[in-house]
Scaffold this motif. Structure first.
Motif, mmCIF file in Angstrom:
data_model
loop_
_atom_site.group_PDB
_atom_site.id
_atom_site.type_symbol
_atom_site.label_atom_id
_atom_site.label_comp_id
_atom_site.label_asym_id
_atom_site.label_seq_id
_atom_site.Cartn_x
_atom_site.Cartn_y
_atom_site.Cartn_z
ATOM 1 N N ILE A 104 0.720 -1.275 0.016
ATOM 2 C CA ILE A 104 0.050 -0.105 -0.183
ATOM 3 C C ILE A 104 0.774 1.165 -0.011
ATOM 4 O O ILE A 104 0.167 2.332 -0.087
ATOM 5 C CB ILE A 104 -0.850 -0.068 1.244
ATOM 6 N N SER A 105 2.248 0.969 -0.065
ATOM 7 C CA SER A 105 2.877 2.498 -0.200
ATOM 8 C C SER A 105 3.136 2.480 -1.423
ATOM 9 O O SER A 105 3.548 3.837 -1.941
ATOM 10 C CB SER A 105 4.306 2.304 0.600
ATOM 11 N N VAL A 106 2.656 1.655 -2.399
ATOM 12 C CA VAL A 106 2.983 1.912 -3.799
ATOM 13 C C VAL A 106 1.407 2.110 -4.557
ATOM 14 O O VAL A 106 1.132 2.765 -5.316
ATOM 15 C CB VAL A 106 3.503 0.890 -4.733
ATOM 16 N N CYS A 107 0.646 1.447 -3.714
ATOM 17 C CA CYS A 107 -1.096 1.497 -4.379
ATOM 18 C C CYS A 107 -1.371 3.061 -4.436
ATOM 19 O O CYS A 107 -1.220 3.809 -3.473
ATOM 20 C CB CYS A 107 -1.739 0.727 -3.230
ATOM 21 N N MET A 108 -2.143 3.337 -5.521
ATOM 22 C CA MET A 108 -2.617 4.590 -5.497
ATOM 23 C C MET A 108 -4.160 4.821 -5.682
ATOM 24 O O MET A 108 -4.670 5.569 -6.001
ATOM 25 C CB MET A 108 -2.028 5.369 -6.857
ATOM 26 N N SER A 109 -4.668 3.736 -5.092
ATOM 27 C CA SER A 109 -6.333 3.740 -4.780
ATOM 28 C C SER A 109 -7.095 4.109 -5.747
ATOM 29 O O SER A 109 -8.146 4.775 -5.869
ATOM 30 C CB SER A 109 -6.361 4.866 -3.844
ATOM 31 N N CYS A 110 -6.912 3.531 -7.170
ATOM 32 C CA CYS A 110 -7.256 3.873 -8.297
ATOM 33 C C CYS A 110 -8.766 3.004 -8.613
ATOM 34 O O CYS A 110 -9.494 3.066 -9.390
ATOM 35 C CB CYS A 110 -6.589 3.669 -9.630
ATOM 36 N N GLN A 111 -8.916 1.905 -7.899
ATOM 37 C CA GLN A 111 -9.943 0.942 -8.003
ATOM 38 C C GLN A 111 -9.914 0.087 -9.143
ATOM 39 O O GLN A 111 -11.182 -0.466 -9.773
ATOM 40 C CB GLN A 111 -11.126 2.102 -7.699
ATOM 41 N N ILE A 112 -8.794 0.058 -9.925
ATOM 42 C CA ILE A 112 -9.066 -0.764 -11.359
ATOM 43 C C ILE A 112 -8.960 -2.161 -11.069
ATOM 44 O O ILE A 112 -9.650 -2.892 -11.885
ATOM 45 C CB ILE A 112 -7.769 0.003 -12.419
ATOM 46 N N CYS A 113 -8.404 -2.665 -9.920
ATOM 47 C CA CYS A 113 -8.490 -3.989 -9.721
ATOM 48 C C CYS A 113 -9.676 -4.594 -9.220
ATOM 49 O O CYS A 113 -10.340 -5.680 -9.506
ATOM 50 C CB CYS A 113 -7.743 -4.193 -8.526
ATOM 51 N N VAL A 114 -10.582 -3.536 -8.660
ATOM 52 C CA VAL A 114 -11.808 -4.071 -8.253
ATOM 53 C C VAL A 114 -12.780 -4.022 -9.684
ATOM 54 O O VAL A 114 -13.558 -4.853 -9.821
ATOM 55 C CB VAL A 114 -12.504 -2.717 -7.270
ATOM 56 N N GLU A 115 -12.439 -3.246 -10.454
ATOM 57 C CA GLU A 115 -13.457 -3.228 -11.753
ATOM 58 C C GLU A 115 -13.087 -4.198 -12.708
ATOM 59 O O GLU A 115 -14.081 -4.697 -13.243
ATOM 60 C CB GLU A 115 -13.114 -1.857 -12.619
ATOM 61 N N VAL A 116 -11.728 -4.690 -12.835
ATOM 62 C CA VAL A 116 -11.611 -5.898 -13.624
ATOM 63 C C VAL A 116 -11.741 -7.170 -13.161
ATOM 64 O O VAL A 116 -11.595 -8.266 -13.724
ATOM 65 C CB VAL A 116 -9.993 -5.804 -14.092
ATOM 66 N N CYS A 117 -11.922 -7.323 -11.645
ATOM 67 C CA CYS A 117 -12.091 -8.598 -11.063
ATOM 68 C C CYS A 117 -13.504 -9.311 -11.429
ATOM 69 O O CYS A 117 -14.573 -8.903 -11.237
ATOM 70 C CB CYS A 117 -12.091 -8.496 -9.506
ATOM 71 N N PRO A 118 -13.333 -10.354 -12.012
ATOM 72 C CA PRO A 118 -14.677 -11.140 -12.622
ATOM 73 C C PRO A 118 -15.237 -11.925 -11.408
ATOM 74 O O PRO A 118 -16.516 -12.539 -11.523
ATOM 75 C CB PRO A 118 -14.231 -12.061 -13.604
ATOM 76 N N PHE A 119 -14.613 -11.920 -10.070
ATOM 77 C CA PHE A 119 -15.076 -12.821 -9.224
ATOM 78 C C PHE A 119 -15.529 -12.080 -7.750
ATOM 79 O O PHE A 119 -16.072 -12.642 -6.820
ATOM 80 C CB PHE A 119 -14.124 -13.939 -8.606
ATOM 81 N N GLU A 120 -15.777 -10.756 -8.010
ATOM 82 C CA GLU A 120 -16.169 -9.961 -7.016
ATOM 83 C C GLU A 120 -15.345 -10.062 -5.539
ATOM 84 O O GLU A 120 -15.852 -10.358 -4.684
ATOM 85 C CB GLU A 120 -17.535 -9.975 -6.647
ATOM 86 N N ALA A 121 -13.938 -10.589 -5.818
ATOM 87 C CA ALA A 121 -13.294 -11.032 -4.766
ATOM 88 C C ALA A 121 -12.504 -9.765 -4.032
ATOM 89 O O ALA A 121 -12.135 -9.818 -2.837
ATOM 90 C CB ALA A 121 -12.279 -11.872 -5.224
ATOM 91 N N ILE A 122 -12.405 -8.621 -4.774
ATOM 92 C CA ILE A 122 -11.423 -7.500 -4.145
ATOM 93 C C ILE A 122 -12.219 -6.272 -4.339
ATOM 94 O O ILE A 122 -13.044 -6.080 -5.215
ATOM 95 C CB ILE A 122 -10.121 -7.611 -5.143
ATOM 96 N N LYS A 123 -12.243 -5.562 -3.057
ATOM 97 C CA LYS A 123 -13.113 -4.294 -3.042
ATOM 98 C C LYS A 123 -12.162 -3.346 -2.254
ATOM 99 O O LYS A 123 -11.460 -3.645 -1.897
ATOM 100 C CB LYS A 123 -14.503 -4.735 -2.012
ATOM 101 N N MET A 124 -12.804 -2.083 -2.333
ATOM 102 C CA MET A 124 -12.159 -1.076 -1.603
ATOM 103 C C MET A 124 -12.371 -0.735 -0.298
ATOM 104 O O MET A 124 -13.651 -0.548 0.107
ATOM 105 C CB MET A 124 -12.353 0.332 -2.642
ATOM 106 N N ASP A 125 -11.434 -0.342 0.713
ATOM 107 C CA ASP A 125 -11.666 -0.457 2.022
ATOM 108 C C ASP A 125 -12.004 1.088 2.177
ATOM 109 O O ASP A 125 -11.559 2.143 1.316
ATOM 110 C CB ASP A 125 -10.574 -0.871 2.949
ATOM 111 N N ALA A 162 -25.012 -5.243 -1.311
ATOM 112 C CA ALA A 162 -26.427 -5.746 -1.571
ATOM 113 C C ALA A 162 -26.346 -6.105 -3.199
ATOM 114 O O ALA A 162 -26.919 -7.162 -3.300
ATOM 115 C CB ALA A 162 -27.438 -4.842 -1.231
ATOM 116 N N GLU A 163 -25.967 -5.235 -4.004
ATOM 117 C CA GLU A 163 -25.833 -5.717 -5.482
ATOM 118 C C GLU A 163 -25.176 -6.473 -5.659
ATOM 119 O O GLU A 163 -25.525 -7.488 -6.611
ATOM 120 C CB GLU A 163 -25.562 -4.636 -6.330
ATOM 121 N N VAL A 164 -23.791 -6.478 -5.081
ATOM 122 C CA VAL A 164 -22.911 -7.897 -5.469
ATOM 123 C C VAL A 164 -23.301 -9.267 -4.996
ATOM 124 O O VAL A 164 -23.434 -10.324 -5.587
ATOM 125 C CB VAL A 164 -21.692 -7.426 -4.798
ATOM 126 N N ASP A 165 -24.071 -8.903 -3.788
ATOM 127 C CA ASP A 165 -24.640 -10.243 -3.273
ATOM 128 C C ASP A 165 -25.702 -10.619 -4.169
ATOM 129 O O ASP A 165 -25.810 -12.145 -4.469
ATOM 130 C CB ASP A 165 -25.125 -10.083 -1.804
#
Lengths: 211, 226, 390
Positions: A104-125, A162-165
């Motif tokens: 997380i010292s490199v992460c820039m909180s852009c949320q692209i990992c969340v958008e590309v994940c096909p399994f709803e496995a990664i979300k933003m805190d 709720a939408e994800v569930d």
């Protein structure tokens, strides 16, 4: 008249100064950390991994497909695939991440990992108070530190969760229906095969039934 | 706005021997460009700015592009003369020379170059863009192009940037110095074959190739100090 | 440097207007303003030669914040550059997003649905208002009005940033627009909240103007200082409020008809003299026009999809070709030039930074003025170093 503009400006300042005693609107300062503004529901800070059920390891939704690792702009995600498999939320055996690190010292909180994940496995805190004395180890989060429960996800992003569930439930239903259909088809096929076997006279085999 | 072909004709009428070629752009944006001969570029630029029908008085963007040497393999149909044995009359065999079309793969190396790209607009007539391009002879020693700063001041800082990052030397530029990198810097970082230095600052990302190189660099340095 | 040397430097002969000659002979005073100077909005240096109080030579020095954004973008996929564009001009990340998305849409031939276009206009105009308000605040800060106008501007900016946060998830690094649309849809609650904020904005601009426009000190410091002539402004590629303050009617929202700006009624404010005061006035008037656009856009926003149906998130590979897309960002003309070779990464990715190019004429505007005015002239250009150095 010279000075008129200045007087007008001073009156404006005085109005704001006096107004701050009566109008809530003009008091914009919040005394952090005693007072806190509630975070916006969409707020994003750093990513985390979601698990279902009580056991974080068994319930981890991530299947180590490494799409987020590839798409991450600053390349702060590191994934190692497991050798064995564990069942995912529909019960299909899947690979899981043996190692999942986010720096997380490199992460820039852009949320692209969340958008590309096909399994709803990664979300933003929304947790932002992450200061640590250890610059290297303390900011490199591993799988255990990243894993958070679905209930936690519901508590921070209720609408989105709720939408994800709903989406996942649908997927699960479809998968179950498909599995049931497949099982039924297999059973039918087996029965048909057995029937065919029974019907066809087999050479060399003793004739069955009442001939 | 006139089409690029019309602009090309206008330029060739005004600047004899300008040697302008149209470069078509296959993408949906359809922003076609004109490639100029560096020798006549300044005259063409002045014409484009001052001609009342074109009036490209606003230079929006100047940039460089690096085209590496490219090996191009293309299939060419070649007619070759082949000797064939043909059945002659009365059972004899005859040798005959026949033309045959054969497909052949030919490879040739297209030499690389550095390219400067200019995007022009007209404030007076509100049209644009017109894209101008110029290519250097090669990527190593013949990298001079004429500067268009005397025609459009807008090119001043941008040509300096292209010089800094690509190494195109703009002759006639009033103040050609490095702009973003420091003066003692040697290489041209935007070129495609630029190799990054391996003494990067430490990045804790565990899998980064940069980290590996930095560690190797550090151990080498330590080795040389001992 | 001696006086004689500046003379030879200037007589090198090209299209720079004649400047003030130093009086007498002897040595000039060399001052390095920056890189750590409170007026430089970041790390930027001006090497100034002074004859007494007067500036006779000024050389800007760039590159302290250079991180080769363009090289990074050529090494990653198209989508992965989107969050990096937020960091160019970090005051206006949404317009940066839009400019990049526009260039890629031109390159790939994508269509943007009407609702997404409305969302883009709403966000861009909110960005413009908060940028102009804080620019004026900073200008006054540099004039010595320590705090008050800046705090008023920031109070209003805070409300707009809250809207950005509740929509995009981040106050400044929005990373919101996508090729062919936008990332998340607006809720009706968000539109209501925005209407409320926009309804309060005219009162804020009135208050700002009552505080500043007629102020004698502001007039004395700004009028006739840092004059930029229109022909030089056009020739030097100046854009945005600075160009329009010189009286050149060139607003890309009207000229390029990008997005759906044709559907809105708004005027383009122009200046007469091209001095600092005109730049201030143009920004104030542009805020008022932006409020007008916002009211219209919030009124007519249609329902519908927000993404082009053909748009792909993963595995996006535009066909070979090139495109140059530009928009009217709050600081000026922000353009993106892309060359695709058919691969997943752009072959060439170029940002046309309005902040850098607007500094081309910094020396011309400063020559002959006092050193205290340099700070004001520089502040009136409105730059962000993240964009200048990239």
């Amino acid at each position: 008249m010279l000075g008129e503009g200045i007087v007008k400006g001073m009156l404006e300042t005085a109005k704001n100064f006096a107004g701050s005693f009566v109008s809530e609107d003009r008091l914009t300062t919040v005394e952090y950390p005693e007072q806190r503004i509630p975070t916006a529901e969409n707020a994003r800070v750093f990513p985390f991994l979601i698990y279902d059920g009580p056991d974080w390891h068994a319930g981890l939704r991530c299947v180590a497909c490494q799409i987020c690792e590839k798409e991450c702009p600053p390349k702060c995600i590191y994934i190692e695939k497991s050798k064995d498999k564990k069942p995912d939320f529909v019960g299909k055996p899947q690979i899981y991440p043996a190692r999942f690190d986010i720096d997380i010292s490199v992460c820039m909180s852009c949320q692209i990992c969340v958008e590309v994940c096909p399994f709803e496995a990664i979300k933003m805190d929304t947790e932002f108070e992450l200061a640590t004395g250890d610059r290297f180890g303390g900011l490199l989060l591993d799988c255990r530190e990243l894993a958070k429960s679905n209930e936690y996800y519901h508590s921070i992003h209720p609408t989105e969760a709720a939408e994800v569930d709903a989406r996942l439930a649908e997927e699960k239903k479809a998968a179950e229906a498909k599995a049931k259909a497949a099982a039924a088809a297999a059973a039918q096929k087996a029965a048909a095969d057995a029937a065919a076997k029974a019907a066809a006279p087999k050479p060399g085999a003793p004739a069955a039934g009442g001939s | 706005m006139k089409t690029v072909e019309e602009i090309k004709a206008a330029i060739e009428a005004a600047v004899p021997g300008a040697g302008v070629t149209v470069v078509l752009n296959p993408s949906p944006s359809a922003q076609h460009s004109l490639r100029l001969e560096p020798a006549h570029a300044l005259a063409v630029a002045a014409f484009l700015r001052d001609d009342p029908e074109l009036a490209f008085d606003y230079l929006s963007n100047v940039t460089g592009v690096d085209w590496l040497d490219k090996e191009i393999a293309e299939k060419v149909k070649v007619t070759r003369q082949v000797t064939k044995t043909v059945d002659g009359p009365e059972g004899t065999k005859l040798e005959q020379v026949v033309d045959e079309i054969v497909e052949e793969t030919r490879k040739h190396v297209e030499p690389g170059s550095l390219e400067a790209v200019y995007h022009l607009y007209s404030v007076a007539l509100r049209h644009g863009p017109l894209v101008l391009r110029m290519r250097t002879v090669n990527r190593t020693d013949k990298v001079e192009l004429p500067s268009l700063t005397p025609v459009w001041r807008a090119a001043e800082l941008q040509e300096r940037e292209v010089f800094d990052l690509y190494g195109i030397v703009f002759t006639g530029h009033p103040d050609l110095r490095r702009i973003l990198m420091w003066d003692e810097f040697k290489d041209y970082p935007m070129r495609k074959d630029y190799v990054e230095p391996d003494d990067y600052e430490y990045e804790p990302t565990a899998h980064d190739a940069v980290l590996k190189r930095a560690q190797e660099h550090r151990s080498r340095e330590q080795g040389s100090r001992d | 440097m001696s006086v004689a040397e500046t003379r030879t430097e200037r007589s090198a002969g090209w299209n720079r207007p004649p400047a003030v000659e130093p009086e007498g002979e002897g040595e000039l005073l060399e001052v390095a303003m920056g890189p750590h100077h409170p007026s430089t909005h970041g790390v930027f240096r001006m090497d100034v030669s002074l004859d007494g109080e007067r500036v006779v030579r000024l050389k800007p020095v760039f590159g302290y914040l250079h991180r080769n954004h363009e090289k990074i973008a050529e090494g990653v996929a198209y989508l992965a550059s989107m969050p990096y564009t937020d960091r160019l001009d970090y005051f206006c990340s949404l317009t940066n997003n839009w400019a990049y998305a526009l260039a890629v849409e031109k390159l790939a031939g994508q269509e943007v649905p009407a609702r997404a276009e409305y969302i883009r206009v709403i966000l861009a105009e909110l960005t413009r208002i908060q940028n102009h308000a804080s620019t004026i605040g900073f200008l006054l800060q540099e004039m010595g009005a320590s705090g008050t106008p800046l705090m008023y501007a920031f109070r209003e900016r805070e409300k707009i940033l809250d809207l950005f946060e509740s929509l995009t998830g981040s106050r400044m690094m929005c990373n919101y627009m996508r090729f062919g649309g936008c990332r998340v849809d607006l809720s009706s609650a968000w539109i209501e909240a925005t209407k409320k904020v926009v309804a309060g904005l005219p009162a804020f601009v009135d208050e700002f103007e009552a505080l500043l426009t007629g102020n004698e000190i502001l007039m004395a410091r700004c009028q006739g200082v840092g004059v930029l002539k229109p022909d030089l402004a056009v020739n030097a590629g100046i854009s945005g409020p600075m160009l329009r303050a010189s009286g050149v009617n060139y607003d890309l929202r009207k000229v390029d008809h990008y997005g759906i700006y044709d559907r809105f009624q708004f005027r383009v404010p122009l200046g007469d003299h091209g001095d600092i005061y005109d730049r201030y006035m143009v920004r104030v008037l542009e805020m008022r026009e932006s409020i007008g656009i916002l009211n219209q856009a919030l009124q007519d926003i249609p329902l519908g999809p927000i993404m082009d149906a053909k748009a792909k998130l993963r595995g996006f590979r535009p066909k070979p070709g090139e495109a140059y897309g530009r928009i009217e960002a709050p600081k000026g003309e922000l353009g993106f030039y892309l060359i695709s070779d058919g691969g997943p990464n752009p072959y060439r990715y170029r940002v046309r930074p309005p902040s850098l190019i607007n500094l081309t004429v910094l020396e011309d505007m400063c020559l002959g003025h006092n050193v205290a005015d340099v700070v004001l002239i520089f502040g009136s250009v409105d730059i962000v170093l993240g964009e200048v150095d990239r």
